[in-house]
Motif scaffolding. Structure first.
Motif, PDB file in Angstrom:
ATOM      1  N   SER A 154       0.649  -1.242  -0.051  1.00 57.78           N
ATOM      2  CA  SER A 154       0.062   0.042  -0.108  1.00 57.78           C
ATOM      3  C   SER A 154       0.882   1.091  -0.004  1.00 57.78           C
TER       4      SER A 154
ATOM      5  N   GLU B  50      -3.955  -1.013   3.062  1.00 54.27           N
ATOM      6  CA  GLU B  50      -5.056  -2.063   2.675  1.00 54.27           C
ATOM      7  C   GLU B  50      -4.417  -3.474   3.794  1.00 54.27           C
ATOM      8  N   SER B  51      -5.558  -4.156   4.147  1.00 63.03           N
ATOM      9  CA  SER B  51      -5.144  -5.415   4.988  1.00 63.03           C
ATOM     10  C   SER B  51      -4.203  -6.333   4.222  1.00 63.03           C
TER      11      SER B  51
END
Length: 143
Positions: free
Chosen positions: A25, A43-44
């Protein structure tokens, strides 16, 4: 937390990509992103990359006259990032431009930026688990 530092166009982004095969990210001040965008952009299951520190530092310089206050702000920010990194179990990568080499600027504000950027990068290096210096596309792990 990992710090990648080097001169302009020295290969810092390529180094990040070579060291990290996972998804990233990316939050960049060069894309007009705010420093606080990391919360929304991370983001995960990805590592977070933050770059363009000299632009974020310059923005702080324009709004704050006390250099120690600016340095303290960034130190606390790095500490917050480290906590979040540990919570998520995902790495944070800081890409910083080395401003300390070369000609010292005549303009007072540019010298101030150079000084504070140097202090901020020292603090980042202190808190980082790994530090890489990149020059001419080559990287050396310093920590």
């Amino acid at each position: 937390m990992q710090l990648i530092i080097g001169g302009a166009f020295s290969g810092k982004r390529s180094t990040v990509r070579a060291l990290h095969s996972e998804e990233l990210s990316w939050v960049s001040a060069y894309d007009e992103r705010s420093l606080n965008d990391w919360k929304l952009q991370w983001e995960s299951d990805t590592s977070l990359v933050l770059e363009g520190w000299e632009k974020w530092i310059m923005k702080a310089l324009l709004s704050e006259q006390n250099d120690d206050t600016i340095r303290q702000f960034f130190y606390l920010f790095f500490s917050e990032l480290k906590e979040e990194e540990q919570k998520r179990g995902e790495e944070i990568i800081l890409i910083m431009l080395e401003l300390g080499r070369g000609i010292v600027p005549i303009d007072k504000q540019e010298r101030r930026l150079r000084d504070i950027a140097g202090w901020v990068s020292q603090d980042a290096a202190k808190l980082a688990d790994e530090v890489y210096y990149v020059w001419h596309g080559l990287n050396e792990q310093l920590k």
